[in-house]
Design a protein around this motif. Structure first.
Motif, PDB file in Angstrom:
ATOM      1  N   LEU A 207       0.864  -1.179   0.000  1.00 45.35           N
ATOM      2  CA  LEU A 207       0.000   0.000   0.000  1.00 45.35           C
ATOM      3  C   LEU A 207       0.899   1.227   0.000  1.00 45.35           C
ATOM      4  O   LEU A 207       1.643   1.461   0.957  1.00 45.35           O
ATOM      5  N   VAL A 208       0.850   1.998  -1.074  1.00 47.14           N
ATOM      6  CA  VAL A 208       1.736   3.139  -1.234  1.00 47.14           C
ATOM      7  C   VAL A 208       0.907   4.400  -1.448  1.00 47.14           C
ATOM      8  O   VAL A 208      -0.257   4.337  -1.859  1.00 47.14           O
ATOM      9  N   LYS A 209       1.534   5.527  -1.170  1.00 38.11           N
ATOM     10  CA  LYS A 209       0.931   6.834  -1.417  1.00 38.11           C
ATOM     11  C   LYS A 209       1.898   7.632  -2.274  1.00 38.11           C
ATOM     12  O   LYS A 209       3.021   7.917  -1.856  1.00 38.11           O
ATOM     13  N   VAL A 210       1.477   7.963  -3.478  1.00 36.16           N
ATOM     14  CA  VAL A 210       2.327   8.682  -4.418  1.00 36.16           C
ATOM     15  C   VAL A 210       1.507   9.799  -5.048  1.00 36.16           C
ATOM     16  O   VAL A 210       0.368   9.588  -5.473  1.00 36.16           O
ATOM     17  N   ASP A 211       2.077  10.995  -5.043  1.00 33.87           N
ATOM     18  CA  ASP A 211       1.422  12.180  -5.604  1.00 33.87           C
ATOM     19  C   ASP A 211       0.037  12.408  -4.991  1.00 33.87           C
ATOM     20  O   ASP A 211      -0.915  12.791  -5.683  1.00 33.87           O
ATOM     21  N   GLY A 212      -0.092  12.149  -3.698  1.00 29.99           N
ATOM     22  CA  GLY A 212      -1.336  12.420  -2.996  1.00 29.99           C
ATOM     23  C   GLY A 212      -2.373  11.325  -3.069  1.00 29.99           C
ATOM     24  O   GLY A 212      -3.413  11.430  -2.409  1.00 29.99           O
ATOM     25  N   ASP A 213      -2.155  10.264  -3.851  1.00 25.37           N
ATOM     26  CA  ASP A 213      -3.105   9.162  -3.977  1.00 25.37           C
ATOM     27  C   ASP A 213      -2.522   7.912  -3.341  1.00 25.37           C
ATOM     28  O   ASP A 213      -1.352   7.591  -3.541  1.00 25.37           O
ATOM     29  N   ALA A 214      -3.366   7.191  -2.591  1.00 23.14           N
ATOM     30  CA  ALA A 214      -2.948   5.950  -1.939  1.00 23.14           C
ATOM     31  C   ALA A 214      -3.643   4.773  -2.596  1.00 23.14           C
ATOM     32  O   ALA A 214      -4.808   4.869  -3.007  1.00 23.14           O
ATOM     33  N   GLY A 215      -2.925   3.664  -2.726  1.00 17.78           N
ATOM     34  CA  GLY A 215      -3.514   2.474  -3.335  1.00 17.78           C
ATOM     35  C   GLY A 215      -2.564   1.297  -3.249  1.00 17.78           C
ATOM     36  O   GLY A 215      -1.420   1.419  -2.786  1.00 17.78           O
ATOM     37  N   ARG A 216      -3.054   0.145  -3.698  1.00 18.11           N
ATOM     38  CA  ARG A 216      -2.277  -1.090  -3.702  1.00 18.11           C
ATOM     39  C   ARG A 216      -1.523  -1.235  -5.017  1.00 18.11           C
ATOM     40  O   ARG A 216      -2.061  -0.963  -6.086  1.00 18.11           O
ATOM     41  N   VAL A 217      -0.282  -1.689  -4.929  1.00 18.84           N
ATOM     42  CA  VAL A 217       0.510  -1.968  -6.114  1.00 18.84           C
ATOM     43  C   VAL A 217      -0.008  -3.266  -6.735  1.00 18.84           C
ATOM     44  O   VAL A 217       0.059  -4.328  -6.115  1.00 18.84           O
ATOM     45  N   VAL A 227      -1.027   1.159  -9.808  1.00 16.53           N
ATOM     46  CA  VAL A 227      -1.485   1.282  -8.421  1.00 16.53           C
ATOM     47  C   VAL A 227      -3.002   1.422  -8.448  1.00 16.53           C
ATOM     48  O   VAL A 227      -3.544   2.317  -9.109  1.00 16.53           O
ATOM     49  N   ARG A 228      -3.705   0.543  -7.732  1.00 20.97           N
ATOM     50  CA  ARG A 228      -5.161   0.565  -7.664  1.00 20.97           C
ATOM     51  C   ARG A 228      -5.599   1.303  -6.412  1.00 20.97           C
ATOM     52  O   ARG A 228      -5.262   0.912  -5.298  1.00 20.97           O
ATOM     53  N   THR A 229      -6.356   2.401  -6.576  1.00 21.43           N
ATOM     54  CA  THR A 229      -6.809   3.202  -5.447  1.00 21.43           C
ATOM     55  C   THR A 229      -8.096   2.613  -4.864  1.00 21.43           C
ATOM     56  O   THR A 229      -8.704   1.712  -5.439  1.00 21.43           O
ATOM     57  N   TRP A 230      -8.530   3.159  -3.727  1.00 23.66           N
ATOM     58  CA  TRP A 230      -9.710   2.638  -3.037  1.00 23.66           C
ATOM     59  C   TRP A 230     -10.975   2.811  -3.877  1.00 23.66           C
ATOM     60  O   TRP A 230     -11.920   2.023  -3.758  1.00 23.66           O
ATOM     61  N   GLU A 232     -11.162   2.425  -7.040  1.00 29.00           N
ATOM     62  CA  GLU A 232     -11.002   1.588  -8.224  1.00 29.00           C
ATOM     63  C   GLU A 232     -10.363   2.314  -9.404  1.00 29.00           C
ATOM     64  O   GLU A 232     -10.429   1.832 -10.533  1.00 29.00           O
ATOM     65  N   ARG A 233      -9.768   3.465  -9.166  1.00 35.50           N
ATOM     66  CA  ARG A 233      -8.969   4.104 -10.215  1.00 35.50           C
ATOM     67  C   ARG A 233      -7.629   3.386 -10.331  1.00 35.50           C
ATOM     68  O   ARG A 233      -7.108   2.854  -9.350  1.00 35.50           O
ATOM     69  N   LEU A 234      -7.076   3.380 -11.517  1.00 36.13           N
ATOM     70  CA  LEU A 234      -5.789   2.727 -11.753  1.00 36.13           C
ATOM     71  C   LEU A 234      -4.764   3.795 -12.113  1.00 36.13           C
ATOM     72  O   LEU A 234      -4.876   4.459 -13.147  1.00 36.13           O
ATOM     73  N   LEU A 235      -3.781   3.973 -11.244  1.00 37.87           N
ATOM     74  CA  LEU A 235      -2.722   4.946 -11.483  1.00 37.87           C
ATOM     75  C   LEU A 235      -1.578   4.276 -12.232  1.00 37.87           C
ATOM     76  O   LEU A 235      -1.110   3.203 -11.847  1.00 37.87           O
ATOM     77  N   ILE A 236      -1.127   4.909 -13.303  1.00 36.24           N
ATOM     78  CA  ILE A 236       0.021   4.434 -14.070  1.00 36.24           C
ATOM     79  C   ILE A 236       1.198   5.352 -13.748  1.00 36.24           C
ATOM     80  O   ILE A 236       1.221   6.501 -14.168  1.00 36.24           O
ATOM     81  N   VAL A 237       2.141   4.838 -12.983  1.00 34.57           N
ATOM     82  CA  VAL A 237       3.268   5.645 -12.498  1.00 34.57           C
ATOM     83  C   VAL A 237       4.553   5.099 -13.115  1.00 34.57           C
ATOM     84  O   VAL A 237       4.801   3.886 -13.054  1.00 34.57           O
ATOM     85  N   PRO A 238       5.384   5.949 -13.744  1.00 30.79           N
ATOM     86  CA  PRO A 238       6.669   5.467 -14.286  1.00 30.79           C
ATOM     87  C   PRO A 238       7.518   4.834 -13.186  1.00 30.79           C
ATOM     88  O   PRO A 238       7.562   5.321 -12.054  1.00 30.79           O
TER      89      PRO A 238
END
Length: 362
Positions: A207-217, A227-230, A232-238
């Protein structure tokens, strides 16, 4: 000269075609029977073993090995039949590296499947996430290397490409600079993925927090991390973002965390009974793990005070639920037992009501 290349002058040797077709058919049948015989023996041997690793490996490489047997059989037939060799040899130069790459790719997949199967009995979630991350990243690097080498060997089978490669090797310095400049993003992603696998700043399931958003890798690839947020958004982080910048990892060592609930109350609030009710409620709660429990006045202003209610739980999900229930319970308790402790802001504007400007009656 024109007559020699005129298609009307071409002749088809049906006899040679028939002989070559029979040679290919015999070679394919013999190679297939040999493949079935060899794998029957190998399957018998693997059945005697208690490990499932050899079964997975045999199942993965069965298809490429079958086609490799057939290719070898046709190659042997082409050594005898000159006409068949003229047709088969150019094709074989592409098929040989493709089959070798296919076998290597399936061996890597079998190795990954075996390691994942062995991890199923591991009860330590942190160690399992660590191994799963290393396996995922290193297998992607191995797959990438296999694909690049296979395509390179197939392209070098083309004479024009081979001559270009020889010319580039003659000017290796300039070629290296040009390739390095063009492939800089890919190389950066490759190196970043390798660093993530070795140093493990984050792992699959963390569970990480990057750029203000927290979610599971969810997935770690060479160029990016998902990274999947609570919600259900999917963050694509380089991937390089986790090495070049800072981020929060809430579950790198374990998921046991301590979390706060903040209450902003009127200075008239009696903190003693609030502390007793908070400790009573949390101690009796099933999600509390008994490690940390405290109520502190962290700030005091002329119009308000800040109370920090800290508690702990075994998992991050349990801690989130516990904090929400503590927040709801304490506000309800304050409304019923200390309503004056809740802050109320009132503002009166003299010109805001018609009667505000009227003079008082004598």
């Amino acid at each position: 000269m024109l007559e020699t290349i005129n298609p009307a002058n071409w002749t088809i040797d049906w006899n040679a075609i028939a002989i070559s077709s029979v040679s290919v058919l015999v070679a394919v049948v013999f190679a297939y029977l040999l493949y079935r015989f060899v794998f029957a023996i190998v399957s018998r041997i693997t059945q005697l073993s208690e490990s499932e690793a050899d079964d997975i490996l045999i199942q993965r490489i069965r298809a490429p090995i079958k086609w490799s047997f057939i290719a070898i059989g046709v190659t042997l037939a082409a050594q005898i039949d000159e006409a068949l060799g003229l047709v088969w040899e150019p094709l074989a130069q592409f098929l040989r590296p493709a089959l070798l790459g296919w076998i290597a790719y399936n061996v890597v997949k079998a190795f990954v499947a075996t390691l994942e199967l062995r991890m199923e009995g591991n009860e330590d979630p942190v160690a399992m996430r660590s191994r799963k991350t290393r396996i995922a990243v290193l297998s992607k690097i191995a797959t990438f290397a296999i694909i690049v080498i296979t395509i390179g060997l197939m392209l070098f089978a083309i004479p024009s490409v081979r001559s270009i490669g020889t010319t580039m090797l003659a000017s290796a310095g300039l070629a290296a600079l040009a390739i390095g400049a063009a492939a800089q993003p890919a190389l950066k992603s490759l190196i970043a993925g390798l660093q993530v696998a070795l140093t493990e700043p984050l792992r699959i399931g963390d569970l990480v927090k990057v750029d203000g958003d927290a979610g599971r890798v969810e997935e770690i690839k060479l160029p990016f991390v998902t990274v999947r947020t609570w919600d259900e958004r999917l963050l694509i982080v380089p991937t390089a973002r986790f090495l070049d910048g800072s981020f929060e990892n809430w579950s790198r060592v374990s998921e046991m965390l301590t979390g706060p609930v903040y209450l902003h109350l009127d200075p008239i609030a009696d903190v003693g009974p609030i502390r007793e009710e908070f400790e009573r409620f949390v101690t009796a709660h099933e999600l509390f793990d008994g490690r940390n429990l405290a109520l502190l006045m962290t700030e005091a202003y002329p119009e308000s005070v800040e109370l920090r209610l800290s508690m702990s739980a075994e998992t991050i999900g349990d801690l989130w639920t516990l904090r929400c229930e503590v927040r709801e319970h304490m506000l309800k308790w304050l409304r019923e037992n200390q309503p004056d402790a809740l802050i109320r802001h009132r503002l009166e504007l003299p010109g805001g009501h018609a009667k505000a400007g009227e003079a008082p009656a004598p």
